[in-house]
Scaffold this active site. Structure first.
Site, PDB file in Angstrom:
ATOM      1  N   GLU A  30       0.878  -1.161   0.000  1.00 12.27           N
ATOM      2  CA  GLU A  30       0.000   0.000   0.000  1.00 12.27           C
ATOM      3  C   GLU A  30       0.920   1.217   0.000  1.00 12.27           C
ATOM      4  O   GLU A  30       1.797   1.318   0.860  1.00 12.27           O
ATOM      5  CB  GLU A  30      -0.849  -0.030   1.283  1.00 12.27           C
ATOM      6  CG  GLU A  30      -1.914   1.019   1.303  1.00 12.27           C
ATOM      7  CD  GLU A  30      -2.767   0.952   2.566  1.00 12.27           C
ATOM      8  OE1 GLU A  30      -2.715  -0.076   3.284  1.00 12.27           O
ATOM      9  OE2 GLU A  30      -3.466   1.942   2.825  1.00 12.27           O
ATOM     10  N   ARG A 255       4.639 -12.522  10.113  1.00 10.17           N
ATOM     11  CA  ARG A 255       5.386 -11.321   9.737  1.00 10.17           C
ATOM     12  C   ARG A 255       6.701 -11.262  10.495  1.00 10.17           C
ATOM     13  O   ARG A 255       6.866 -11.873  11.555  1.00 10.17           O
ATOM     14  CB  ARG A 255       4.546 -10.064   9.925  1.00 10.17           C
ATOM     15  CG  ARG A 255       4.176  -9.745  11.355  1.00 10.17           C
ATOM     16  CD  ARG A 255       3.029  -8.744  11.423  1.00 10.17           C
ATOM     17  NE  ARG A 255       3.360  -7.461  10.819  1.00 10.17           N
ATOM     18  CZ  ARG A 255       2.669  -6.905   9.821  1.00 10.17           C
ATOM     19  NH1 ARG A 255       1.634  -7.488   9.310  1.00 10.17           N
ATOM     20  NH2 ARG A 255       3.015  -5.728   9.351  1.00 10.17           N
ATOM     21  N   LYS A 265       4.264   1.133  10.122  1.00 12.68           N
ATOM     22  CA  LYS A 265       4.428   2.301   9.268  1.00 12.68           C
ATOM     23  C   LYS A 265       3.969   3.562   9.974  1.00 12.68           C
ATOM     24  O   LYS A 265       4.542   4.626   9.782  1.00 12.68           O
ATOM     25  CB  LYS A 265       3.597   2.124   7.993  1.00 12.68           C
ATOM     26  CG  LYS A 265       4.313   1.363   6.899  1.00 12.68           C
ATOM     27  CD  LYS A 265       3.532   1.506   5.602  1.00 12.68           C
ATOM     28  CE  LYS A 265       3.121   0.142   5.098  1.00 12.68           C
ATOM     29  NZ  LYS A 265       2.251   0.181   3.929  1.00 12.68           N
TER      30      LYS A 265
HETATM   31  P1  ATP Z   1      -0.354  -1.327   6.791  1.00  9.90           P
HETATM   32  O1  ATP Z   1      -0.553  -1.430   8.253  1.00  9.90           O
HETATM   33  O2  ATP Z   1      -0.163   0.059   6.301  1.00  9.90           O
HETATM   34  O3  ATP Z   1      -1.254  -2.184   5.949  1.00  9.90           O
HETATM   35  P2  ATP Z   1       1.658  -3.207   6.070  1.00  9.90           P
HETATM   36  O4  ATP Z   1       2.969  -3.277   6.774  1.00  9.90           O
HETATM   37  O5  ATP Z   1       0.732  -4.350   6.092  1.00  9.90           O
HETATM   38  O6  ATP Z   1       1.070  -1.917   6.664  1.00  9.90           O
HETATM   39  P3  ATP Z   1       1.484  -3.207   3.176  1.00  9.90           P
HETATM   40  O7  ATP Z   1       1.943  -2.162   2.256  1.00  9.90           O
HETATM   41  O8  ATP Z   1       0.061  -3.569   3.179  1.00  9.90           O
HETATM   42  O9  ATP Z   1       1.945  -2.757   4.607  1.00  9.90           O
HETATM   43  O10 ATP Z   1       2.380  -4.498   2.976  1.00  9.90           O
HETATM   44  C1  ATP Z   1       2.776  -5.003   1.729  1.00  9.90           C
HETATM   45  C2  ATP Z   1       3.145  -6.451   1.872  1.00  9.90           C
HETATM   46  O11 ATP Z   1       4.213  -6.619   2.783  1.00  9.90           O
HETATM   47  C3  ATP Z   1       1.982  -7.256   2.401  1.00  9.90           C
HETATM   48  O12 ATP Z   1       1.867  -8.437   1.637  1.00  9.90           O
HETATM   49  C4  ATP Z   1       2.357  -7.536   3.812  1.00  9.90           C
HETATM   50  O13 ATP Z   1       1.809  -8.744   4.234  1.00  9.90           O
HETATM   51  C5  ATP Z   1       3.873  -7.573   3.769  1.00  9.90           C
HETATM   52  N1  ATP Z   1       4.448  -7.183   5.059  1.00  9.90           N
HETATM   53  C6  ATP Z   1       4.229  -6.050   5.738  1.00  9.90           C
HETATM   54  N2  ATP Z   1       4.884  -6.048   6.915  1.00  9.90           N
HETATM   55  C7  ATP Z   1       5.568  -7.215   6.979  1.00  9.90           C
HETATM   56  C8  ATP Z   1       6.429  -7.818   7.942  1.00  9.90           C
HETATM   57  N3  ATP Z   1       6.741  -7.213   9.082  1.00  9.90           N
HETATM   58  N4  ATP Z   1       6.932  -9.034   7.668  1.00  9.90           N
HETATM   59  C9  ATP Z   1       6.636  -9.654   6.509  1.00  9.90           C
HETATM   60  N5  ATP Z   1       5.830  -9.149   5.572  1.00  9.90           N
HETATM   61  C10 ATP Z   1       5.281  -7.952   5.787  1.00  9.90           C
HETATM   62 MG    MG Z   2      -1.334  -4.056   4.821  1.00  6.64          MG
END
Ligand code: ATP
Ligand code: MG
Length: 551
Positions: A30, A255, A265
């Site tokens: 995102e 994660r 974030k």
């Molecule tokens: P938000 O809370 O803004 O949704 P997010 O960290 O989930 O934050 P995204 O941009 O939706 O951010 O994440 C993009 C991809 O990265 C998604 O597939 C998510 O599952 C993965 N991702 C995000 N944080 C982690 C993490 N700490 N470890 C592994 N994968 C992650």
């Molecule tokens: Mg997300």
């Protein structure tokens, strides 16, 4: 790669031909922040799996939430994924490109009596959702006819209603034990500009509705996401089943959490906005751009992602392992040079004034193909202040009055005099050198216990050196209500140091080992030929080795 539960699922699918042997993944950020090391794990996993199975991986921006700064985030994400070493070829997509298609799918569900427009307020909807022990209450608007719903949904899109006044909901089951199935919201009204669609839309799809459709349109086979979406999988499946469209498999993994690191974030954005760091790419940030500026290599991050693997339960990885991965990489590849960060002047009394010797120094003993270089030696040098002690303990094998030490690639010197300022601080040493002990020459075999690094004062280049340390003082800053309260006040110390002249014109981004001090890189933003700036990537002390021994 050794197998894991994700690869096991893919192997099974390939065996039973679920996707005709295809493997097609996606990385769906995102664009509301910069990528961090957690995202990097997901990037490596999705692109890595695609490569392993000779499949494809898309880069897709999940831009279903209109916000203002998205363009900067989109650009940084593209740069970061590319820097990590991955290629999406011509498959860069935006969820917003599918808004029209998603709208049509919603109309299809409404016509089938599977979705309805609800005039309840957000509070009313929340209250009627029920609890873990109590089922939800059906909305009074739930039994609207398909015609009425179609008319209202059309008017929602046309901009006739205010933000928050109505939503489109899926008609599933208010008694479901799974909250996500209790008539989830599919669309909300939001009169907001979108970075790509402008003011074309005033209704925006919710994540659960949109994500499966994006995957379906792109014919993704394996939709890999983090564990918190496990309970959303039945909804992912329900939408695709109701529409009867192409249906990918959602797979969840734990994660990445890291000690001494925050990964949210929202919190990272706060650190930037409140000025606790200099920006998203501050070398103390766990962002990909921060790690890059800190001196991390893409290879070290990929190795890290591989070593931690994937798991089905949440855990926290030691940040020392990440640091170990960059040390291991730079140990083999970074040229070694000499730099003095806390200079103490040394005058070699018996070395002729004006004489300069070019001594041969090895660029990297781990890799002889990296060759050698010349370092100038002269009468006045700088050494590190803490390589001298006036009253040393017995085990101190560096310089002290009357004691000898070897200067790396040069001679053995002996301290014969100490000059102090009025406050009693040592400001200069007088030494003599033994001309018979030049490194690499006959006679140089005489041994002393200690070897220290140095630079020639007249030849060394001044440099700004930023000594970075961990940003937080506690292991789990993410669990602290206000992570600002546990910031490490010593996370950055800046000193003026002296580096050997071979570093003149060092290119921004290049990485070195400063002998005995650590790994450093030339700052990507602030360094220039006139003003060299080095960032400390890591010290040489590998705490992972200690931890690994205990495991
Ligand atoms: P938000 O809370 O803004 O949704 P997010 O960290 O989930 O934050 P995204 O941009 O939706 O951010 O994440 C993009 C991809 O990265 C998604 O597939 C998510 O599952 C993965 N991702 C995000 N944080 C982690 C993490 N700490 N470890 C592994 N994968 C992650
Ligand atoms: Mg997300």
């Amino acid at each position: 790669m050794p197998s894991d539960f994700i690869r096991d699922i893919i192997n099974e699918h390939n065996k039973n031909n679920r996707f005709g042997g295809r493997v097609h993944t996606r990385f769906p950020p995102e664009p509301n922040g910069y990528l961090h090391i957690g995202h990097a794990k997901s990037v490596c996993l999705n692109f890595g799996i695609a490569a392993e199975y000779k499949g494809l991986c898309n880069l897709r921006f999940d831009d279903t939430n209109p916000t203002k700064e998205e363009v900067e985030y989109v650009e940084s994400i593209i740069e970061d994924v590319r820097w990590l070493g991955f290629d999406w070829q011509d498959r860069l997509f935006y969820a917003s490109d599918y808004f029209e298609q998603m709208y049509d799918y919603a109309v299809q569900l409404i016509k089938a009596g599977k979705a309805y427009v609800d005039d309840s307020s957000a509070d009313e909807i929340r209250e009627s959702r029920g609890t873990l022990t109590e089922q939800g209450k059906e909305s009074p608007y739930r039994s609207r006819s398909a015609e009425e719903n179609l008319g209202l949904f059309h008017r929602m899109r046309a901009g006739e209603f205010e933000d928050g006044s109505r939503v489109l909901r899926a008609k599933i089951d208010m008694a479901s034990p799974n909250f996500n199935m209790r008539d989830p919201v599919m669309y909300r009204i939001l009169h907001a500009e979108h970075h790509r669609t402008g003011s074309k839309w005033c209704i925006y799809p919710m994540y659960d509705w949109a994500h499966g459709l994006e995957d379906s349109v792109e014919r993704i086979t394996h939709s890999i996401c983090t564990l918190e979406f496990e309970d959303h999988r039945s909804l992912y499946d329900w939408f695709l089943d109701q529409l009867g469209v192409y249906h990918p498999q959602q797979i969840e993994f734990a994660r990445l959490n890291l000690t001494y690191t925050i990964m949210s974030k929202r919190n990272l954005r706060q650190l930037v906005e409140k000025g606790h760091v200099s920006g998203w790419d501050d070398p103390r940030m766990p962002t990909v751009s921060g790690l890059r500026r800190r001196g991390y290599t893409p290879e070290s991050i990929r190795t890290f992602a591989e070593r931690i693997g994937v798991a089905k339960t949440d855990s926290t990885i030691e940040v020392a392992l990440l640091e170990h991965c960059i040390r291991e990489d730079l140990n083999k590849r970074a040229p070694r040079v000499m730099a003095v960060l806390h200079p103490l002047r040394v005058v070699i009394d018996n070395y002729p004034e004006g004489k300069i010797e070019e001594l041969e120094a090895v660029n990297n003993p781990e890799d002889p193909s990296m060759g050698t270089r010349k370092v100038p030696f002269s009468r006045v040098l700088y050494i590190e202040q803490d390589d001298f002690m006036e009253q040393p303990p017995k085990e101190f094998f560096r310089l002290a009055p009357g004691r000898e030490v070897r200067l790396r690639y040069a001679y053995i010197i002996k301290c014969v005099g100490v000059v102090k300022d009025k406050a009693g601080k040592v400001v200069e040493l007088h030494c003599t050198y033994d001309p018979e002990t030049r490194s690499g020459e006959a006679g140089s075999s005489r041994k002393v216990k200690g070897t220290i690094h140095w630079v020639s004062a007249a030849h060394a280049l001044e440099a700004e050196v930023r000594l970075y340390d961990r940003l937080f003082t506690v292991e789990n800053p993410g669990d602290v209500a206000e992570c600002e309260t546990v910031l490490n006040p010593d996370s950055l110390k800046t000193v003026t140091g002296y580096v050997e002249p071979s570093l003149a014109g060092a290119t921004p981004g290049s990485r070195y080992q400063f002998e005995r001090l650590g790994y450093f890189c030339v700052d990507l933003k602030d360094s220039s030929a006139e003003h060299l700036v080095f960032n400390r990537t890591v010290t040489l002390r590998d705490t992972w080795a200690k931890i690994a021994k205990k495991l």
